[in-house]
Design a protein around this motif. Sequence first.
Motif, PDB file in Angstrom:
ATOM      1  N   ALA A  15      33.321 -17.029  -7.014  1.00 43.24           N
ATOM      2  CA  ALA A  15      32.023 -16.913  -7.687  1.00 43.24           C
ATOM      3  C   ALA A  15      32.200 -16.409  -9.109  1.00 43.24           C
ATOM      4  N   ARG A  18      33.521 -19.301 -11.165  1.00 36.80           N
ATOM      5  CA  ARG A  18      32.449 -20.257 -11.495  1.00 36.80           C
ATOM      6  C   ARG A  18      31.579 -19.715 -12.610  1.00 36.80           C
ATOM      7  N   SER A  23      28.682 -21.333 -14.695  1.00 35.60           N
ATOM      8  CA  SER A  23      27.784 -21.579 -13.568  1.00 35.60           C
ATOM      9  C   SER A  23      27.504 -20.245 -12.898  1.00 35.60           C
ATOM     10  N   GLY A  25      26.174 -17.165 -10.718  1.00 36.50           N
ATOM     11  CA  GLY A  25      25.991 -17.083  -9.276  1.00 36.50           C
ATOM     12  C   GLY A  25      25.704 -15.672  -8.828  1.00 36.50           C
ATOM     13  N   SER A 161      18.279 -13.580  -9.643  1.00 40.38           N
ATOM     14  CA  SER A 161      18.815 -14.573  -8.713  1.00 40.38           C
ATOM     15  C   SER A 161      18.200 -15.935  -8.950  1.00 40.38           C
ATOM     16  N   GLN A 165      21.408 -19.463 -14.220  1.00 40.33           N
ATOM     17  CA  GLN A 165      21.888 -20.808 -13.898  1.00 40.33           C
ATOM     18  C   GLN A 165      23.206 -21.109 -14.603  1.00 40.33           C
ATOM     19  N   ARG A 166      23.173 -21.159 -15.926  1.00 41.03           N
ATOM     20  CA  ARG A 166      24.355 -21.574 -16.683  1.00 41.03           C
ATOM     21  C   ARG A 166      24.947 -20.438 -17.512  1.00 41.03           C
ATOM     22  N   CYS A 170      28.107 -13.168 -13.120  1.00 41.84           N
ATOM     23  CA  CYS A 170      28.240 -13.083 -11.667  1.00 41.84           C
ATOM     24  C   CYS A 170      27.589 -11.775 -11.226  1.00 41.84           C
ATOM     25  N   ASN A 198      22.237 -21.045  -5.586  1.00 42.75           N
ATOM     26  CA  ASN A 198      23.199 -20.285  -6.365  1.00 42.75           C
ATOM     27  C   ASN A 198      23.437 -18.888  -5.798  1.00 42.75           C
TER      28      ASN A 198
END
Length: 983
Positions: A15, A18, A23, A25, A161, A165-166, A170, A198
């Motif tokens: 995570a 990412r 991305s 998360g 949460s 998104q982008r 984390c 996500n």
Amino acid sequence: MLIGRAAELAELTAALERAAAGSAGVVLVSGDAGVGKTHLVSALTAAAADRGCAVLVGQCAELGESMPYLPLTDALWAAAHAGTPEAEEVRAALDARPALARLLPDGEGGPGAGSELGQQQLFGAVLGLLGELGDERPVLLVLEDLHWADRSTRHLLTFLSRVLQRERICLVGTYRSDDLHRRHPLRPVVAELLRLPNVTGVEVRPFGRGETARYLAELARGSAPVTARTVERVHRRSEGNPFYAAELYSSGLDVGDDGAAGLPSALADLLLSRIERLSDAGQRVVRVAAVAGRRVDDELVRVVAGLDEATVGEALREVVSHQLLVPSGSGYTFRHALLREAVYADLLPGERTRLHADFARLLSGLPDGTRGSAAELAHHSLAAHDLPAAFAASVRAGREADRLAAPAEAYEHYDRALELWDAVADPEAAAGTDRMRLSLAAARASARAGELRRAVHRLRRVLAAADPADVLLGCLLREHLAAYLGDIDEDVESQAVAREAVAMLPADPPTVEHADALATYARTLMYRDAAGEMPGYAERAIETAREAGATGAEASLLVTLGLYRESREADTGVAEVFARAHELAAAAGDSSMIAMRAAFHHARTKFDRGDLAGAVRAADAGVKYAVDNGIVWSTFGIVLRSLRYLVHYTSGNWAEAGRLADEFAVQVVRTPEAQVSAYALFLEVAQGAPTVEERLRWIAPLWGQDGFVNYLARGLAAEHALWRGDPDTAAEHIRDVLDTVYIETVGAIRIAATGLWAEAERAARARAAGDDGALRAARETGDMLLRIARSVVAVNVDGEPRAWLGWEGQGWLARAEAERRRLDGVHDVELWRRAAELFTYGDADGGFVYEVARSRWRLAEALAENGERDEAAVQWRAAVRAAERLGAGPLLGALRDLGARARLGTGRAGAAPRTGPSGPLAALTGREREVLKLVAEGRNNREIAAALFISPKTASVHVSNILGKLNVSSRTQAAAVAHREGI
């Protein structure tokens, strides 16, 4: 050393990776108390720091709802004062965001910090800070012990949460799964968040036997080896809980088969056995720390312990060396919260009360405004049974929570103070206000927290007990009650109460309170004005507001009057009215919600009138205002962003619309998310994006709960079904929308036009099948839909003639008329030409680009059917160019089909690619394959001729040729071959 958690750490690390790649998360780490969640997350934070990530760690406290945003405060304070490379960046980011800076112990709440938009400002500031840090390096934000999270922290967790998104962020949260009883406030939050794509959940499970053995061996390093018998007994008695196992093993107690000694099922006794090994001074320090809470300030624990400096210092070193308290910042934390709970529960009642009193006495000596001190003072004073101190501190804590935009916590503090009102002497002097006004403050906090019905209930009770002679208070109470009643759709009572509020204060001299009451009453007249008093009333109220200097009331009245006139008069200057209202409210400083409301209607009015360039400028300005004030995620902030998206979608700037749509997350949990997410369907349906089905699945559970969501999502779901050749499903969506939307509103025209498209397709199928009943039903439904569309133009919501209809509304009405003719099998050239022209908004090269192209598609079809092939080709090519530029896949497919059937696209852009047939169809020409497809659909020669823009005689010749080439004797056999070959 991390034992038995390789899979969990790998998931967390993935995570983080990412997030580093762009991305964002969220990972929710759950497990029983003592199972090793903190140890696991500590390994992650260490790995993140080694990778150069910015690491922010905050912890919740077992203080109920009394300290809003505590883990965020911890994380920001620790990060800003750490010796890490990003500390300076965090401090700079905080300095630029007062909404966050005021959370810190040395922060100050500014004017208006307790406004209704405060929480949105704070949330926007958090998002901005994280995004800014993420621009430099990936960010790991850890919020521990969420089972103790206050309501505001839970709201912040939910917000992040859903919107992350982008960003390179984390977010990891930990909570005790065994603490989440059925009524625990975190339980529904976790259930909702885990539905988001996500958000992932990582459950930290107890050790297996082998893992327990490795764990105990690590603990025993440097001492005697752990025997298999010890491993077996510890594992069995601890049930694999690492903390239990460590405590059992470290205690040195015999954990025999009979379980008589050690009592691992009674963890408190086991934990307390370790406390008993301390010196008397050490035990005293631990007991004091247990009363202090999850985090212990070094100075406070030294004072409350009542020991001399040397003794308390030695005691603290002893406690730390036994790993009961762990140094943290300028104080200490318990090694595990269960240890603190066990010690606290073991205190005698009198001892506990005296220690709480000691802490309350120290806290009362702190400077006024120290962050969190009032909430802690209220907590300790109440536990010490010092009701006067608890009362005064609760009032201060409520006001502090108001400043920090934590209305739920403010309400709870005010409510506690009101419960204690009769138990203290001279409460008005202690509170600095009377009971009625404190109750009003509680109701306002409740309303800002979203508990409108609770606010209404409280205000009704307060009104019943209020002194009738206090007319100013009576006006304030009624004005707020009327506003809240309107928000819960109790319109009749709302208007009656608002009228009472206006009547309570004299018009002369003008006052701010009277102007506010006038503004609230004017809003109630928006849709309930049988006497027609609205225009004159609002104008007089504006004069009163100006004389009183009530800028906020004046701006509110301007917006209300503008909306009223817009629906009843062809007022070309209404956009300027909204612009003026925005300027007034923005200048007032404390009327941001009114300013946002005015900014939205300013942009929306330009959009409705076809001024797309002006709408873009107005929407951009409104969004900038929202960003500058940290309220991007407020209600009107979201609506303005949605409008900006629609303007770009309409003008054909789909690249920008797509960029903005990326902010509209697919995942949906509640109605506001469904409303935002549904806007992205405009672009996705038009482009035939694969995300349409996923988005609709997320929205579907909520479209029956909100009329606007139902209108937007199901209306676009109907279009999606039509592009997929499923008019029955489309008709079902349309029926459901018409059951929930006000059919007098302009939006109903689009729904009616879409429904007529569906009925035209169903009628064509009925004619092909010779089903007169289905054809009759389609016509009846079509007539009903056309009546709805026409009635919107005929009257407004009050049944009066509508003064004007914007370009888009006129375009949809023209399309509805054209679709109704198509339902009868007639492609009316002039009706489709009118629809195409109206959607240009008077600009041949502009307007609603996609809808112009869609109308030209049908216009080209109508022209071809009527033999005007040259103009049909012109319209067709223009539509193809637009569809290709926009990436409107479904429309482009329909145009290519039309081009092939009407021979409009031969050798030109947009012509359908052709591949050589095989099998039984190899002998057929392209045109014969088109005819065979229609034969397979059950069409007769006349219907084939109409579909392919040829004569019935030519259609008959094609059918005869097909039968011969396929070596079949009937149309039925030819249809069977077509189905078998996939036509």
